[in-house]
Every structure is written in structure tokens, then in C-alpha cells.
Write an enzyme that holds these catalytic residues in place. Sequence first.
Site, PDB file in Angstrom:
ATOM      1  CE  LYS A 104      -3.775   4.756  -1.538  1.00  0.00           C
ATOM      2  NZ  LYS A 104      -5.013   5.363  -2.229  1.00  0.00           N
TER       3      LYS A 104
ATOM      4  CE1 TYR B 153      -4.126   1.767   1.034  1.00  0.00           C
ATOM      5  CE2 TYR B 153      -2.734   2.939   2.422  1.00  0.00           C
ATOM      6  CZ  TYR B 153      -3.952   2.777   1.862  1.00  0.00           C
ATOM      7  OH  TYR B 153      -4.948   3.790   1.853  1.00  0.00           O
TER       8      TYR B 153
END
Length: 249
Positions: free
Chosen positions: A160, A156
Site C-alpha cells: 500500500k 500489505y
Amino acid sequence: MDIQNKRIVLVTGATGGLGTAMCKKLSDDGYHVVGNYRNVEKAKIWKDQLIKDGYGKIDMYEADVADYDSVGKMIEKIEAELGPIDTLVNNAGITRDGAFRKMTVENWKAVLSSNLDSVFNCTRHVINGMIDRGFGRVINISSVNGQRGQFGQANYSAAKAGMHGFTKTLAMEVANKGVTVNTISPGYIGTDMVMAVKEEIRNQIIAQIPLGRLGGTEEVAHLVSFLASANASFITGANISINGGQHVY
Ligand code: CAA
């Protein structure tokens, strides 16, 4: 205002907590809002709730944002039925948390494709129209965990952080065409995604937030609406934090 004269905003991952708040705020602010979804069952429940809440005018279109062709078909349909998309909010995202030493290739790929490939897939299909019309807004919803890392989120955090690299480059490429590209990096907001973290761990995280609370979805939605507005036309290539002071740099 006649609907034909309204700017069309596409919010991906609209049925999630942040997506819902963004759709409502943008609709309140006069945009013609189109919400993208993938899960048909969840979308039906979502639409019923929107109608009850007085937001029945928000349109909904299905696509898997991780799939370039699926996105292409959706955008073609939206533009044929409603008109050109002026503002794109790349909000769709998932988590598959776990310590990296145990992370599977499936959980790596699922997060990278839904959270980062999706940004390419959606933006690539709308950017040339924005350039041709001389106006556009691309707003990428990243995360504090892309800025600072988070135990259990190698996938993640990588996706991101990658979103903001994309923002910086595209912002440079389209700045002289009236198109702005920005990242918003929310901290821990009171969404289902955050509430899925074990209570004990979540409480430890909240203890690290100087404001002493989770953020509200509507607080992020206000920022999205500001970046979408004409008043934000000198902001491009930025990464705007909204995290209660959890990460200052
Ligand atoms: N820091 C340091 N060490 C930690 C740790 C931490 N934060 N968390 C766990 N560990 C340690 C454990 O103590 C354990 O140590 P030992 O092996 O020595 O016993 C080791 O790491 C492995 O622990 P687990 O077996 O419990 O690890 P796991 O693979 O089950 O993963 C986890 C644990 C699911 C990642 C859990 O730590 C977790 O849920 N963390 C929170 C992740 C998070 O914040 N997610 C955000 C979701 S919301 C969101 O993403 C929105 C947004 O943008 C903010």
C-alpha cells in the site's frame, strides 16, 4: 446521455465491499461502469444482486489483476466492445495478515502481486490511450496502513505504501497530458476484509478512531467519484486520507 458518449470507468476488484459501492456511485453519477472480477462464482451472485438493486447496466469483465497478460486481454476486450477506458480505479486487493517473523514467502508474494503489481499491470495497459486522448484519471486505493504500518501487515503495508510512490511519480510524468493520478487511503471501513479481523482486535482498532466508528463504503465511493470528475482536475499526486481521524500527520 447516449452510452457511447459516457466516460468508461474500470473498477478492479469490483465485487468487494468498496468496489461495489464505487461501481454504484459512479453509475449513479453517469459513468459507464465496468467492474473487474476474478472469482466467477462470486461475480454471478454479485451481478444478480446488482440487477435486483437496479444496476444491471454495470458491465463485468474477468481478469486476474496480478497477471499482466490476463489484464491486457481484458482491457483489449473492454476497449473493443465498449470504447476507451478514461478512468481506472485500482481497487483490487487482498490481505494475508500475520506477524512478520511467521510470514511465508507465499503470503508476501500473494499480497505484493495482487495489491501492487496489479497497479502496474492495469495502469500500463491504459495509460498511453489516456495520454493520446488528453484525458485520464488513475485512482489508487491504498490504506491508512500503508501510511502508518500495522502489526501483522508487513506485506500489505509495503504494497500500500508502494502504491503511493507509484502515484507520485506517474502524476509527474503525465501531468501535462490531462491525466491525473491520485491515491486514496481509507482507514477501517465496514467491509468483509475488516470484519474478518477478530472481533476483539477490531474493537481495539475502533477504539483508536476518534470518530468512534468504522467508515462507510459509500463515503469512500463519493471521494472516488469526485476525483474522477472534471472538478478534480487540479488534484494530482495527492494521497487523500479518509480514516475518521485515526491517523493524522
Ligand atoms: N501490537 C503489539 N503486539 C501485538 C499485536 C499488536 N497489535 N498483536 C499481537 N501482538 C503480539 C501478541 O501479543 C503476541 O505476543 P507474544 O509472542 O509475546 O505472546 C505476538 O504479537 C504474536 O501474536 P500472534 O501469535 O497472535 O500473531 P499472529 O501471527 O497470529 O498475528 C494478527 C496476529 C493476525 C496479525 C492479529 O494481530 C490481527 O489480526 N491484527 C489486525 C491486523 C489488521 O488490522 N488487519 C487489517 C485488515 S483490514 C485491512 O487491511 C483494510 C485496511 O486497509 C485498513
